[in-house]
Design an enzyme around this catalytic site. Structure first.
Site, PDB file in Angstrom:
ATOM      1  N   GLU A 145      40.610  27.829  -7.318  1.00  0.00           N
ATOM      2  CA  GLU A 145      40.578  28.791  -8.539  1.00  0.00           C
ATOM      3  C   GLU A 145      39.039  28.945  -8.578  1.00  0.00           C
ATOM      4  O   GLU A 145      38.674  29.793  -9.010  1.00  0.00           O
ATOM      5  CB  GLU A 145      40.827  27.951  -9.342  1.00  0.00           C
ATOM      6  CG  GLU A 145      42.011  27.258  -9.202  1.00  0.00           C
ATOM      7  CD  GLU A 145      42.618  25.479  -8.334  1.00  0.00           C
ATOM      8  OE1 GLU A 145      43.726  24.683  -8.642  1.00  0.00           O
ATOM      9  OE2 GLU A 145      41.893  25.776  -6.996  1.00  0.00           O
ATOM     10  N   CYS A 200      39.018  22.446 -12.280  1.00  0.00           N
ATOM     11  CA  CYS A 200      38.967  23.421 -12.517  1.00  0.00           C
ATOM     12  C   CYS A 200      38.564  23.781 -13.555  1.00  0.00           C
ATOM     13  O   CYS A 200      39.818  24.814 -14.469  1.00  0.00           O
ATOM     14  CB  CYS A 200      40.129  24.068 -11.011  1.00  0.00           C
ATOM     15  SG  CYS A 200      39.214  23.560  -9.372  1.00  0.00           S
ATOM     16  N   HIS A 204      37.392  24.740  -4.580  1.00  0.00           N
ATOM     17  CA  HIS A 204      38.050  24.859  -4.913  1.00  0.00           C
ATOM     18  C   HIS A 204      38.580  27.082  -4.995  1.00  0.00           C
ATOM     19  O   HIS A 204      37.953  27.519  -4.642  1.00  0.00           O
ATOM     20  CB  HIS A 204      38.735  24.305  -5.837  1.00  0.00           C
ATOM     21  CG  HIS A 204      38.789  23.095  -5.637  1.00  0.00           C
ATOM     22  ND1 HIS A 204      39.639  22.098  -6.398  1.00  0.00           N
ATOM     23  CD2 HIS A 204      38.227  21.773  -4.708  1.00  0.00           C
ATOM     24  CE1 HIS A 204      38.841  20.575  -6.418  1.00  0.00           C
ATOM     25  NE2 HIS A 204      38.421  20.471  -5.148  1.00  0.00           N
ATOM     26  N   CYS A 229      43.634  20.401 -10.256  1.00  0.00           N
ATOM     27  CA  CYS A 229      42.648  19.246 -10.958  1.00  0.00           C
ATOM     28  C   CYS A 229      41.886  19.795 -12.334  1.00  0.00           C
ATOM     29  O   CYS A 229      41.203  20.747 -12.811  1.00  0.00           O
ATOM     30  CB  CYS A 229      41.402  19.260  -9.747  1.00  0.00           C
ATOM     31  SG  CYS A 229      40.036  19.640  -9.475  1.00  0.00           S
TER      32      CYS A 229
END
Length: 157
Positions: free
Chosen positions: A63, A94, A61, A91
């Site tokens: 992040e 993360c 992701h 999410c």
């Protein structure tokens, strides 16, 4: 005379625009357009955009990518006194990473109604069992981010 919160808002928008630029890079590669930058002392120390499809890595992701890049640059797995700017509400995966890395603040653009862990599907950072608490601010350039996501998914249909 400019107030401190006005300066913070301007800085938040500046770094969020860089995160949006990174999200566009991901979209060009067919990835869901989410971008992130990690900032310390007014300087970007980590950049990332979603790349789970192209990297065959479900944890890739935006992040995660930004935090990994900053950790490598600083040679430290702890990133205190940093702010993470991300174009979509993080999410749970993360959010956990953000806590473990000791990021001080998260600024996100659009809410993620199905999987967002900061407001939409729980308030992860306010859990009493956490040993590090993260300040957060949502909605910075939310319209721009949401429009990019809508356009991406419309084009895929």
């Amino acid at each position: 005379m400019m107030q401190e919160h006005d300066c913070q808002r301007i800085q938040d928008e500046l770094f969020m625009r860089e995160a949006l630029r990174l999200a566009e890079q991901g979209a060009v590669l067919g990835e869901v357009p989410v971008g992130a930058v990690l900032v310390q002392d007014g300087e970007i120390i980590g950049r990332g955009f979603n790349s789970p499809i192209s990297s065959n890595d479900p944890s890739a992701h935006a992040e995660v990518q930004a935090i990994r890049a900053a950790s490598i640059q600083l040679q430290n797995y702890r990133l205190p006194d940093t702010t993470l700017y991300v174009t979509l509400e993080p999410c749970h995966m993360c959010a956990g990473l953000i806590v473990h890395a000791r990021v001080a603040r998260v600024v996100f653009a659009a809410n993620e109604p199905r999987a967002g862990a900061l407001e939409s599907q729980g308030c992860f950072f306010s859990q009493p069992f956490l040993n590090h608490h993260v300040e957060m601010n949502g909605g910075v350039l939310a319209q721009e981010s949401a429009q990019m996501l809508r356009a991406f998914f419309k084009a895929r249909r």
